[in-house]
Design an enzyme around this catalytic site. Structure first.
Site, PDB file in Angstrom:
ATOM      1  N   GLU A 269      31.069   6.749 -79.839  1.00 24.75           N
ATOM      2  CA  GLU A 269      31.766   7.782 -80.650  1.00 24.75           C
ATOM      3  C   GLU A 269      32.428   8.852 -79.828  1.00 24.75           C
ATOM      4  O   GLU A 269      32.376  10.026 -80.254  1.00 24.75           O
ATOM      5  CB  GLU A 269      31.003   8.310 -81.752  1.00 24.75           C
ATOM      6  CG  GLU A 269      29.755   9.262 -81.065  1.00 24.75           C
ATOM      7  CD  GLU A 269      28.371   8.437 -80.780  1.00 24.75           C
ATOM      8  OE1 GLU A 269      27.537   9.165 -80.445  1.00 24.75           O
ATOM      9  OE2 GLU A 269      28.460   7.183 -80.633  1.00 24.75           O
ATOM     10  N   HIS A 293      30.810   2.862 -88.576  1.00 25.64           N
ATOM     11  CA  HIS A 293      29.721   3.797 -87.679  1.00 25.64           C
ATOM     12  C   HIS A 293      30.269   4.594 -86.947  1.00 25.64           C
ATOM     13  O   HIS A 293      30.015   5.963 -87.073  1.00 25.64           O
ATOM     14  CB  HIS A 293      28.773   2.929 -87.025  1.00 25.64           C
ATOM     15  CG  HIS A 293      27.613   3.418 -86.472  1.00 25.64           C
ATOM     16  ND1 HIS A 293      26.429   3.750 -87.047  1.00 25.64           N
ATOM     17  CD2 HIS A 293      27.446   4.141 -85.283  1.00 25.64           C
ATOM     18  CE1 HIS A 293      25.574   4.332 -86.426  1.00 25.64           C
ATOM     19  NE2 HIS A 293      26.251   4.504 -85.078  1.00 25.64           N
ATOM     20  N   GLU A 294      31.336   4.301 -86.083  1.00 27.93           N
ATOM     21  CA  GLU A 294      31.928   5.213 -85.159  1.00 27.93           C
ATOM     22  C   GLU A 294      32.767   6.286 -85.987  1.00 27.93           C
ATOM     23  O   GLU A 294      32.738   7.309 -85.371  1.00 27.93           O
ATOM     24  CB  GLU A 294      32.618   4.432 -83.981  1.00 27.93           C
ATOM     25  CG  GLU A 294      32.152   3.279 -83.257  1.00 27.93           C
ATOM     26  CD  GLU A 294      30.678   3.840 -82.831  1.00 27.93           C
ATOM     27  OE1 GLU A 294      30.339   5.039 -82.612  1.00 27.93           O
ATOM     28  OE2 GLU A 294      29.812   2.973 -82.713  1.00 27.93           O
ATOM     29  N   HIS A 297      30.468   9.051 -87.081  1.00 29.46           N
ATOM     30  CA  HIS A 297      30.109   9.917 -85.874  1.00 29.46           C
ATOM     31  C   HIS A 297      30.995  10.989 -85.830  1.00 29.46           C
ATOM     32  O   HIS A 297      30.775  12.013 -85.225  1.00 29.46           O
ATOM     33  CB  HIS A 297      29.706   9.244 -84.435  1.00 29.46           C
ATOM     34  CG  HIS A 297      28.480   8.480 -84.344  1.00 29.46           C
ATOM     35  ND1 HIS A 297      27.556   9.514 -84.392  1.00 29.46           N
ATOM     36  CD2 HIS A 297      28.394   7.303 -84.021  1.00 29.46           C
ATOM     37  CE1 HIS A 297      26.406   8.544 -83.978  1.00 29.46           C
ATOM     38  NE2 HIS A 297      26.701   7.332 -83.959  1.00 29.46           N
ATOM     39  N   GLU A 316      22.076   9.749 -85.395  1.00 30.28           N
ATOM     40  CA  GLU A 316      22.015   8.169 -85.787  1.00 30.28           C
ATOM     41  C   GLU A 316      21.857   7.857 -87.261  1.00 30.28           C
ATOM     42  O   GLU A 316      22.617   7.142 -87.910  1.00 30.28           O
ATOM     43  CB  GLU A 316      21.668   7.525 -84.815  1.00 30.28           C
ATOM     44  CG  GLU A 316      22.040   7.541 -83.358  1.00 30.28           C
ATOM     45  CD  GLU A 316      23.490   6.965 -83.307  1.00 30.28           C
ATOM     46  OE1 GLU A 316      24.050   6.434 -84.251  1.00 30.28           O
ATOM     47  OE2 GLU A 316      24.003   7.346 -82.085  1.00 30.28           O
ATOM     48  N   ASP A 373      17.411   6.701 -71.656  1.00 26.80           N
ATOM     49  CA  ASP A 373      17.680   5.200 -71.813  1.00 26.80           C
ATOM     50  C   ASP A 373      16.537   4.341 -72.087  1.00 26.80           C
ATOM     51  O   ASP A 373      16.803   3.501 -72.631  1.00 26.80           O
ATOM     52  CB  ASP A 373      18.479   4.884 -70.355  1.00 26.80           C
ATOM     53  CG  ASP A 373      19.844   5.562 -70.008  1.00 26.80           C
ATOM     54  OD1 ASP A 373      20.383   5.990 -71.009  1.00 26.80           O
ATOM     55  OD2 ASP A 373      20.364   5.712 -68.959  1.00 26.80           O
ATOM     56  N   TYR A 381      18.049   5.091 -85.436  1.00 28.63           N
ATOM     57  CA  TYR A 381      18.982   4.472 -86.533  1.00 28.63           C
ATOM     58  C   TYR A 381      18.381   4.163 -87.728  1.00 28.63           C
ATOM     59  O   TYR A 381      18.982   4.693 -88.896  1.00 28.63           O
ATOM     60  CB  TYR A 381      19.822   3.448 -85.801  1.00 28.63           C
ATOM     61  CG  TYR A 381      20.685   3.462 -84.835  1.00 28.63           C
ATOM     62  CD1 TYR A 381      22.160   3.419 -84.844  1.00 28.63           C
ATOM     63  CD2 TYR A 381      20.143   3.652 -83.394  1.00 28.63           C
ATOM     64  CE1 TYR A 381      22.910   3.840 -83.636  1.00 28.63           C
ATOM     65  CE2 TYR A 381      20.764   3.792 -82.424  1.00 28.63           C
ATOM     66  CZ  TYR A 381      22.379   3.639 -82.322  1.00 28.63           C
ATOM     67  OH  TYR A 381      22.977   4.132 -81.315  1.00 28.63           O
TER      68      TYR A 381
END
Length: 615
Positions: A269, A293-294, A297, A316, A373, A381
């Site tokens: 995003e 979704h993006e 954001h 998220e 990460d 999410y």
């Protein structure tokens, strides 16, 4: 903000805070480095300057308000990088601004940057560079306060060879010949809206672009551009739908960049310029979900941001909630419910992979000494969405709860938020329903590992056909296999076919005879839709169909989207006969992968540094 709640950064946000960055990048495609200069406009919150985050950077010089400043690099940390301490040559007092200029070079192994050879691109003629800074990789590209709690504006100029084009997460601000080198062009960008370091993006590519709306273009290599323009044609409708739900889009331009196949995510995003994987162009009906979704954001993530990565669910969970509301407006409530059922299964997968007692399955995990990460999964999410959907049911339905989401975005726009601040605002907004909110088991939702304490009762209308067909296959004996017909799947949408395969993946592996019959009747090998192909290949490998192994490894390596690549490699690795083959193929293709992807797949396949050198 106390240092301890910023576990991923060396910088002290109580001492000073960045207000603006001025960036100059000279991209060296021969050496695979960026020669950079950054001017940070910093406001002192105490009578001193703070440390900056760096990772594998070669620092050449430092200035403060134009005067030489002493600098030193501290000890290197495994994933946080190296702190850069700069001693100002003058006194500074609270409230003053200072411009700190750092000249530096990136490393050839910078974790934010992926340099592609011409062979790794679709066009095969020109090199390519893209950056991916989330969650804490910006420091390998720019010395900065690399935390989502610091939001600032920026201006950038990027020098690239003449036949390449640069695009960034900002508004384009013209271009000119590089005065230092007539074979190069300088592209300029400005980002006047406050935003966070992890969504810096820079992409250098021989690109084409096509207009797809009044404020949108699609950028890609010329091989993809026409298909991409066709596939992303609904972008403006989605933007308008989102604006109707949560207020104006503040970033000006909304462009989409289709990256090379090694891009590790479905989308990213970046303000003004959403990154998208080319796996979406394979007739993939999840394309609209990813772009919704993006787009979402732009409000939840970029406009309102989690203060630290421990509160990632605020980005998220709300984005998934808003994405599914866009789907509800453009399709139907049943479609939103069907999407939510799929999300619940993704959550179950993540909980199973981590283990139900793993604290990384908390909605709000502790990331002290944890690489963000390694914590990445569908938990923020889908557990986040499940909580918001549960609250929607308690508070009076989607229209009522969307009122809260819109108000929350307006309240915290341009700032960074913790879960506690979000919850306090929830109680303030629904002050007449506090008694209901107090009955929610907040500790179980937020700080307890595993699945949520409440499973929402989603409408199964669209899922029922998938459930019925999957059960028929699970219960079928060999003599029943002749009863299956091609028409079984012809009546299903691609989302329903994806769900049918997902349901089978949640059961014990099917007998090999069943999987072979499924291919014979449905010809699933012919499907190019990435979501269907991915699940089908996992199902085949899980049933020990040896013919599927090369195809599964091919899909795992011809694109690098982590959602597909990691489970496919894990599936083949779990097929003992092909474990060594999974490792061999990974090591052979590792160099073409994004650094984040290759690091995580190496962990999945238990390939350590010693293995890499010995094999």
């Amino acid at each position: 903000i106390p240092e301890k709640i910023h576990p991923c950064s060396f910088s002290s946000f109580t001492r000073c805070v960045t207000k603006h960055l001025n960036l100059s990048f000279h991209l060296d495609f021969d050496r695979h480095i960026i020669r950079g200069k950054v001017e940070l406009t910093v406001e002192a919150l105490e009578d001193r300057f703070s440390t900056l985050d760096t990772k594998d950077l070669k620092i050449i010089s430092a200035l403060a308000n134009g005067q030489p400043a002493r600098f030193s690099l501290g000890p290197k940390h495994s994933f946080k990088g190296t702190p850069l301490d700069i001693t100002l040559p003058f006194e500074i007092s609270r409230g003053q601004h200072v411009i700190v200029e750092v000249t530096y070079e990136t490393s050839t192994s910078a974790s934010a940057l992926q340099w592609l050879t011409p062979e790794q691109t679709a066009g095969k003629k020109q090199p390519y560079l893209f950056s991916q800074c989330q969650a804490h990789h910006c420091r390998s590209m720019v010395p900065c306060q690399d935390s989502p709690s610091v939001k600032h504006t920026y201006y950038a100029q990027v020098s690239v060879p003449k036949d390449l084009v640069a695009v960034m997460s900002a508004m384009r601000d013209g271009q000119e010949d590089d005065p230092q080198d007539s074979n190069r062009t300088i592209y300029r960008f400005r980002q006047p809206v406050l935003f966070l370091p992890s969504v810096y993006c820079i992409t250098i590519v021989i690109t084409c672009s096509r207009e797809i709306g009044p404020r949108s273009r699609v950028w890609s290599e010329k091989e993809f551009v026409d298909k991409a323009a066709f596939e992303f044609s609904e972008t403006e409708t989605m933007l308008k739908t989102a604006e109707d739900l949560v207020g104006p889009y503040v970033w000006g331009q909304y462009d989409i960049l289709v990256l090379p196949p090694s891009f590790p995510y479905g989308g990213m995003e970046n303000p003004c310029l959403t990154f998208a994987t080319p796996t979406l162009l394979a007739g993939d009906k999840s394309l609209s979900d990813v772009i919704a979704h993006e787009i979402s954001h732009s409000w939840t993530g970029n406009l309102v941001t989690n203060k630290t990565w421990e509160h990632f669910w605020l980005n998220e969970g709300h984005t998934v909630y808003l994405e599914r509301m866009i789907g509800r407006c453009m399709k139907s409530e049943q479609f939103r419910q069907f999407d939510a059922i799929g999300g619940w299964k993704d959550l179950q997968d993540s909980v199973n992979t981590f283990g139900a007692n793993n604290p990384l399955t908390n909605l709000v995990p502790s990331l002290q000494d944890v690489d963000p990460d390694d914590a990445f999964s569908s938990v923020p999410y889908e557990k986040g969405f499940a909580l918001l959907y549960h609250l929607e049911e308690l508070m009076g339905g989607p229209e009522v709860f969307m009122g809260f989401v819109k108000s929350y975005i307006q309240m915290f726009a341009y700032s960074s938020v913790t879960t506690e601040e979000w919850k306090n605002y929830l109680f303030t907004y629904f002050k007449d329903k506090v008694n209901i909110l107090k009955k929610v088991d907040w500790n179980a939702w937020m700080f307890t590992p595993g699945m949520p304490p409440v499973k929402p009762q989603y409408d199964t209308t669209l899922a029922d056909a998938c459930i019925a067909l999957s059960q028929k296959w699970i219960k079928a004996k060999d003599q029943d296999l002749s009863s299956f017909k091609k028409s079984d799947v012809k009546v299903l949408s691609s989302q329903q076919l994806t769900e049918f395969l997902s349901l089978l993946l949640h059961e014990d592996p099917l007998p090999l005879s069943h999987v072979k019959k499924m291919q014979e009747v449905y010809d699933l090998n012919a499907y190019m839709n990435s979501e269907i192909r991915f699940r089908w290949l996992r199902l085949c490998v899980r049933s020990r169909w040896e013919e599927a192994v090369p195809t599964a490894l091919k899909m795992a390596t011809e694109q690098g989207r982590m959602k597909f690549t990691r489970p496919l490699f894990r599936e083949v690795y779990n097929f003992e006969k092909y474990r060594d083959e999974a490792v061999r193929v990974f090591l052979a293709s590792q160099a073409a992968m994004h650094p984040v992807t290759s690091g995580l797949v190496a962990k999945d396949l238990k390939v350590g540094a010693s293995n890499t050198t010995s094999l």
